[in-house]
Design a protein around this motif. Sequence first.
Motif, PDB file in Angstrom:
ATOM      1  N   MET A 154       4.538  -8.436  -0.851  1.00 21.05           N
ATOM      2  CA  MET A 154       4.751  -7.235  -1.615  1.00 21.05           C
ATOM      3  C   MET A 154       3.887  -7.183  -2.866  1.00 21.05           C
ATOM      4  O   MET A 154       3.424  -6.106  -3.211  1.00 21.05           O
ATOM      5  N   PRO A 155       3.673  -8.322  -3.537  1.00 19.33           N
ATOM      6  CA  PRO A 155       2.763  -8.241  -4.690  1.00 19.33           C
ATOM      7  C   PRO A 155       1.381  -7.728  -4.310  1.00 19.33           C
ATOM      8  O   PRO A 155       0.786  -6.941  -5.046  1.00 19.33           O
ATOM      9  N   LEU A 156       0.895  -8.132  -3.148  1.00 18.05           N
ATOM     10  CA  LEU A 156      -0.417  -7.646  -2.703  1.00 18.05           C
ATOM     11  C   LEU A 156      -0.376  -6.144  -2.442  1.00 18.05           C
ATOM     12  O   LEU A 156      -1.307  -5.417  -2.802  1.00 18.05           O
ATOM     13  N   GLU A 197       4.640   3.291 -10.739  1.00 15.44           N
ATOM     14  CA  GLU A 197       4.712   4.063  -9.498  1.00 15.44           C
ATOM     15  C   GLU A 197       4.636   3.146  -8.283  1.00 15.44           C
ATOM     16  O   GLU A 197       5.362   3.333  -7.306  1.00 15.44           O
ATOM     17  N   ALA A 198       3.760   2.161  -8.335  1.00 17.13           N
ATOM     18  CA  ALA A 198       3.600   1.230  -7.212  1.00 17.13           C
ATOM     19  C   ALA A 198       4.859   0.379  -7.029  1.00 17.13           C
ATOM     20  O   ALA A 198       5.283   0.126  -5.898  1.00 17.13           O
ATOM     21  N   ILE A 199       5.460  -0.051  -8.131  1.00 16.04           N
ATOM     22  CA  ILE A 199       6.687  -0.850  -8.046  1.00 16.04           C
ATOM     23  C   ILE A 199       7.824   0.005  -7.476  1.00 16.04           C
ATOM     24  O   ILE A 199       8.581  -0.447  -6.612  1.00 16.04           O
ATOM     25  N   TYR A 213      12.491   1.093  -4.787  1.00 17.73           N
ATOM     26  CA  TYR A 213      13.469   2.179  -4.721  1.00 17.73           C
ATOM     27  C   TYR A 213      13.254   3.100  -3.515  1.00 17.73           C
ATOM     28  O   TYR A 213      14.194   3.385  -2.768  1.00 17.73           O
ATOM     29  N   ASN A 214      12.030   3.557  -3.318  1.00 14.51           N
ATOM     30  CA  ASN A 214      11.764   4.507  -2.233  1.00 14.51           C
ATOM     31  C   ASN A 214      12.094   3.935  -0.857  1.00 14.51           C
ATOM     32  O   ASN A 214      12.750   4.616  -0.055  1.00 14.51           O
ATOM     33  N   GLU A 219       6.019  -6.761 -16.166  1.00 11.41           N
ATOM     34  CA  GLU A 219       5.952  -6.452 -14.732  1.00 11.41           C
ATOM     35  C   GLU A 219       4.639  -5.794 -14.323  1.00 11.41           C
ATOM     36  O   GLU A 219       4.254  -5.846 -13.159  1.00 11.41           O
ATOM     37  N   ARG A 220       3.925  -5.207 -15.263  1.00  8.24           N
ATOM     38  CA  ARG A 220       2.642  -4.576 -14.919  1.00  8.24           C
ATOM     39  C   ARG A 220       1.605  -5.593 -14.483  1.00  8.24           C
ATOM     40  O   ARG A 220       0.660  -5.241 -13.781  1.00  8.24           O
ATOM     41  N   GLN A 221       1.779  -6.854 -14.870  1.00  7.83           N
ATOM     42  CA  GLN A 221       0.846  -7.891 -14.427  1.00  7.83           C
ATOM     43  C   GLN A 221       0.851  -8.022 -12.909  1.00  7.83           C
ATOM     44  O   GLN A 221      -0.138  -8.430 -12.316  1.00  7.83           O
TER      45      GLN A 221
END
Length: 77
Positions: free
Chosen positions: A1-3, A18-20, A25-26, A55-57
């Motif tokens: 998931m990080p990738l 948005e990516a997280i 959630y989505n 978390e943005r890292q």
Amino acid sequence: MPLAIATAVRFCGLMPAEAITAATYNPAQLLGFSDRGSLEVGKRADLILLHHKDERQLAYELGGNPVDLVVCGGKIA
């Protein structure tokens, strides 16, 4: 998931938040898990704690394992 999160930021133009959301959630809502996908009182405690201070890292680091701790159903896995 990080990738997947990093790829969405780098190549799809999403902001890290948005990516997280797109990875947490989505999908939970799409699969009908209304008790998961976000941190709220009364929801199931499925979460990961990261080594990162921000978390943005997660969106700017490829490779490695950023996960420090996994909690599933409120219990450490």
